[in-house]
Enzyme design. Structure first.
Site, PDB file in Angstrom:
ATOM      1  N   ARG A   1       0.881  -1.199  -0.213  1.00 24.13           N
ATOM      2  CA  ARG A   1       0.023   0.324  -0.004  1.00 24.13           C
ATOM      3  C   ARG A   1       1.073   1.402   0.363  1.00 24.13           C
ATOM      4  O   ARG A   1       0.764   2.258  -0.622  1.00 24.13           O
ATOM      5  CB  ARG A   1      -1.008  -0.135   1.005  1.00 24.13           C
ATOM      6  CG  ARG A   1      -1.821   0.723   1.047  1.00 24.13           C
ATOM      7  CD  ARG A   1      -2.961   0.866  -0.136  1.00 24.13           C
ATOM      8  NE  ARG A   1      -3.522   2.501  -0.413  1.00 24.13           N
ATOM      9  CZ  ARG A   1      -4.697   2.510   0.587  1.00 24.13           C
ATOM     10  NH1 ARG A   1      -5.745   1.863   1.375  1.00 24.13           N
ATOM     11  NH2 ARG A   1      -5.411   3.813   0.728  1.00 24.13           N
ATOM     12  N   GLU A   2       1.985   1.038   0.714  1.00 27.94           N
ATOM     13  CA  GLU A   2       2.849   3.003   1.138  1.00 27.94           C
ATOM     14  C   GLU A   2       3.663   3.111   0.093  1.00 27.94           C
ATOM     15  O   GLU A   2       3.876   3.550  -0.432  1.00 27.94           O
ATOM     16  CB  GLU A   2       3.448   2.567   2.408  1.00 27.94           C
ATOM     17  CG  GLU A   2       3.197   2.310   3.582  1.00 27.94           C
ATOM     18  CD  GLU A   2       2.808   4.080   3.969  1.00 27.94           C
ATOM     19  OE1 GLU A   2       2.831   5.109   3.755  1.00 27.94           O
ATOM     20  OE2 GLU A   2       1.932   4.287   4.868  1.00 27.94           O
TER      21      GLU A   2
END
Length: 192
Positions: free
Chosen positions: A92-93
Protein backbone atom coordinates in the site's frame (compact mmCIF):
# COMPACT_ATOMS: atom_id res chain seq x y z
CA UNK A 1 24.68 -44.39 9.48
CA UNK A 2 26.78 -41.65 11.11
CA UNK A 3 23.80 -40.68 13.27
CA UNK A 4 23.36 -44.30 14.38
CA UNK A 5 27.05 -44.59 15.31
CA UNK A 6 26.92 -41.25 17.15
CA UNK A 7 23.73 -42.26 19.00
CA UNK A 8 25.26 -45.61 19.96
CA UNK A 9 28.45 -43.96 21.21
CA UNK A 10 26.43 -41.49 23.25
CA UNK A 11 24.37 -44.29 24.84
CA UNK A 12 27.52 -46.24 25.74
CA UNK A 13 29.15 -43.11 27.19
CA UNK A 14 26.02 -42.20 29.14
CA UNK A 15 25.70 -45.75 30.44
CA UNK A 16 29.37 -45.76 31.54
CA UNK A 17 28.98 -42.45 33.36
CA UNK A 18 25.85 -43.71 35.12
CA UNK A 19 27.55 -46.94 36.19
CA UNK A 20 30.56 -45.05 37.59
CA UNK A 21 28.28 -42.75 39.56
CA UNK A 22 26.26 -45.71 40.79
CA UNK A 23 29.45 -47.49 41.92
CA UNK A 24 30.55 -44.36 43.83
CA UNK A 25 27.18 -44.18 45.54
CA UNK A 26 27.35 -47.85 46.49
CA UNK A 27 30.83 -47.42 47.98
CA UNK A 28 29.66 -44.47 50.08
CA UNK A 29 26.38 -46.01 51.17
CA UNK A 30 26.98 -49.77 51.02
CA UNK A 31 24.74 -50.56 53.94
CA UNK A 32 21.84 -48.48 52.51
CA UNK A 33 21.83 -49.72 48.90
CA UNK A 34 19.79 -52.67 47.79
CA UNK A 35 19.78 -53.48 44.06
CA UNK A 36 16.34 -54.59 43.02
CA UNK A 37 16.66 -54.81 39.22
CA UNK A 38 19.44 -54.36 36.71
CA UNK A 39 18.58 -52.68 33.43
CA UNK A 40 20.41 -53.41 30.21
CA UNK A 41 20.62 -50.51 27.76
CA UNK A 42 18.78 -51.02 24.50
CA UNK A 43 20.22 -49.56 21.32
CA UNK A 44 17.52 -48.18 19.06
CA UNK A 45 18.20 -47.37 15.42
CA UNK A 46 17.69 -43.67 14.65
CA UNK A 47 15.18 -43.06 11.87
CA UNK A 48 14.27 -39.41 11.37
CA UNK A 49 10.57 -38.81 10.89
CA UNK A 50 8.99 -36.18 8.70
CA UNK A 51 8.53 -34.03 11.81
CA UNK A 52 12.26 -34.13 12.53
CA UNK A 53 13.18 -32.48 9.24
CA UNK A 54 14.16 -28.81 9.45
CA UNK A 55 11.34 -26.37 8.93
CA UNK A 56 11.66 -24.50 5.66
CA UNK A 57 10.97 -20.76 5.81
CA UNK A 58 7.60 -19.71 4.47
CA UNK A 59 7.77 -17.01 1.83
CA UNK A 60 5.04 -14.87 0.26
CA UNK A 61 4.20 -14.35 -3.38
CA UNK A 62 5.33 -10.72 -3.41
CA UNK A 63 8.05 -8.97 -5.46
CA UNK A 64 10.60 -8.85 -2.61
CA UNK A 65 13.71 -10.98 -2.22
CA UNK A 66 13.58 -13.95 0.11
CA UNK A 67 16.24 -12.28 2.27
CA UNK A 68 14.12 -9.16 2.69
CA UNK A 69 11.02 -11.24 3.35
CA UNK A 70 12.87 -13.17 6.04
CA UNK A 71 13.93 -9.84 7.59
CA UNK A 72 10.32 -8.62 7.52
CA UNK A 73 9.15 -11.84 9.17
CA UNK A 74 11.82 -11.64 11.88
CA UNK A 75 11.33 -7.94 12.69
CA UNK A 76 7.55 -8.29 12.65
CA UNK A 77 7.57 -11.25 15.00
CA UNK A 78 10.05 -9.52 17.34
CA UNK A 79 7.58 -6.64 17.58
CA UNK A 80 4.41 -8.73 17.94
CA UNK A 81 3.05 -7.86 14.50
CA UNK A 82 1.90 -10.30 11.85
CA UNK A 83 4.33 -10.25 8.89
CA UNK A 84 1.38 -10.16 6.50
CA UNK A 85 0.41 -6.76 7.93
CA UNK A 86 3.87 -5.36 7.18
CA UNK A 87 3.90 -6.85 3.69
CA UNK A 88 0.46 -5.38 3.02
CA UNK A 89 1.68 -2.00 4.29
CA UNK A 90 4.62 -2.22 1.88
CA UNK A 91 2.19 -2.92 -0.97
CA UNK A 92 0.00 0.00 0.00
CA UNK A 93 2.76 2.46 0.91
CA UNK A 94 5.20 1.87 -1.97
CA UNK A 95 3.84 -0.92 -4.17
CA UNK A 96 6.91 -2.90 -2.97
CA UNK A 97 9.32 -0.36 -4.48
CA UNK A 98 12.22 -0.33 -2.04
CA UNK A 99 13.52 3.11 -3.06
CA UNK A 100 10.14 4.83 -3.44
CA UNK A 101 9.89 8.53 -2.59
CA UNK A 102 6.60 10.16 -1.68
CA UNK A 103 5.07 13.23 -0.06
CA UNK A 104 7.31 15.60 -2.02
CA UNK A 105 10.43 13.75 -0.91
CA UNK A 106 9.50 13.47 2.77
CA UNK A 107 8.49 9.78 2.76
CA UNK A 108 11.16 7.26 1.87
CA UNK A 109 11.37 3.60 0.99
CA UNK A 110 9.29 0.50 1.29
CA UNK A 111 7.24 1.66 4.29
CA UNK A 112 7.40 5.38 3.40
CA UNK A 113 9.11 6.46 6.62
CA UNK A 114 9.59 10.19 7.19
CA UNK A 115 13.07 10.80 8.54
CA UNK A 116 12.20 14.12 10.20
CA UNK A 117 9.79 12.36 12.59
CA UNK A 118 11.97 9.35 13.32
CA UNK A 119 15.52 10.62 13.86
CA UNK A 120 15.64 9.48 17.51
CA UNK A 121 14.12 6.11 16.61
CA UNK A 122 16.64 5.63 13.81
CA UNK A 123 19.51 6.45 16.14
CA UNK A 124 18.19 4.07 18.82
CA UNK A 125 17.85 1.27 16.25
CA UNK A 126 21.22 1.97 14.62
CA UNK A 127 19.61 2.89 11.29
CA UNK A 128 20.86 5.77 9.15
CA UNK A 129 19.69 4.98 5.61
CA UNK A 130 15.96 4.76 4.92
CA UNK A 131 16.70 3.81 1.31
CA UNK A 132 18.14 0.56 2.66
CA UNK A 133 15.01 -1.64 2.70
CA UNK A 134 16.19 -3.58 5.76
CA UNK A 135 16.66 -0.40 7.81
CA UNK A 136 13.42 1.06 6.43
CA UNK A 137 11.49 -2.02 7.58
CA UNK A 138 13.21 -1.97 10.97
CA UNK A 139 12.21 1.66 11.58
CA UNK A 140 8.70 1.33 10.13
CA UNK A 141 7.84 -1.80 12.10
CA UNK A 142 9.22 -0.30 15.31
CA UNK A 143 6.97 2.72 14.79
CA UNK A 144 3.93 0.53 14.07
CA UNK A 145 4.65 -1.48 17.24
CA UNK A 146 4.75 1.75 19.25
CA UNK A 147 1.39 2.78 17.77
CA UNK A 148 -0.06 -0.65 18.48
CA UNK A 149 1.05 -0.33 22.12
CA UNK A 150 -0.48 3.15 22.29
CA UNK A 151 -3.85 2.32 20.69
CA UNK A 152 -4.15 -1.39 21.50
CA UNK A 153 -5.74 -2.16 18.15
CA UNK A 154 -4.13 -2.84 14.77
CA UNK A 155 -6.75 -0.86 12.82
CA UNK A 156 -6.19 2.23 14.95
CA UNK A 157 -2.41 1.76 14.80
CA UNK A 158 -2.52 1.50 10.99
CA UNK A 159 -4.71 4.59 10.79
CA UNK A 160 -2.21 6.53 12.93
CA UNK A 161 0.72 5.20 10.86
CA UNK A 162 -0.86 6.55 7.70
CA UNK A 163 -2.43 9.73 9.07
CA UNK A 164 0.04 10.72 11.75
CA UNK A 165 -2.41 9.98 14.56
CA UNK A 166 -5.69 8.22 15.25
CA UNK A 167 -8.60 10.68 15.32
CA UNK A 168 -11.51 8.44 16.26
CA UNK A 169 -12.26 6.90 12.86
CA UNK A 170 -10.51 3.95 11.27
CA UNK A 171 -9.47 4.83 7.74
CA UNK A 172 -9.88 3.02 4.43
CA UNK A 173 -6.09 2.61 4.48
CA UNK A 174 -6.28 0.45 7.63
CA UNK A 175 -9.14 -1.64 6.24
CA UNK A 176 -7.32 -2.21 2.95
CA UNK A 177 -4.07 -3.23 4.69
CA UNK A 178 -5.94 -5.77 6.83
CA UNK A 179 -7.79 -7.14 3.79
CA UNK A 180 -4.52 -7.44 1.85
CA UNK A 181 -2.86 -9.14 4.84
CA UNK A 182 -5.60 -11.79 4.91
CA UNK A 183 -5.11 -12.38 1.19
CA UNK A 184 -1.34 -12.70 1.69
CA UNK A 185 -1.86 -15.45 4.24
CA UNK A 186 -3.15 -17.58 1.35
CA UNK A 187 -0.21 -16.90 -0.98
CA UNK A 188 2.62 -18.46 0.96
CA UNK A 189 5.03 -21.05 -0.34
CA UNK A 190 7.90 -22.99 1.17
CA UNK A 191 11.38 -21.79 0.17
CA UNK A 192 13.46 -24.46 -1.53
Amino acid sequence: MKKLIFATAMLVLLNSVCLVKLADEIRHHEHEVQVVEVYTPVIVEYKPSEAAKPIEPVMYDVPLSEGLQMHIIAVSEENGIEPEIVLAMAARESNYVVDAIGDNGASIGLLQVQKKWHMERMERLGCNDLFDPYQNVTVGVDYLAELLDRYGDIEKALTAYNRGRYQGTVTEYAHSVITMAKELEETTYVQN
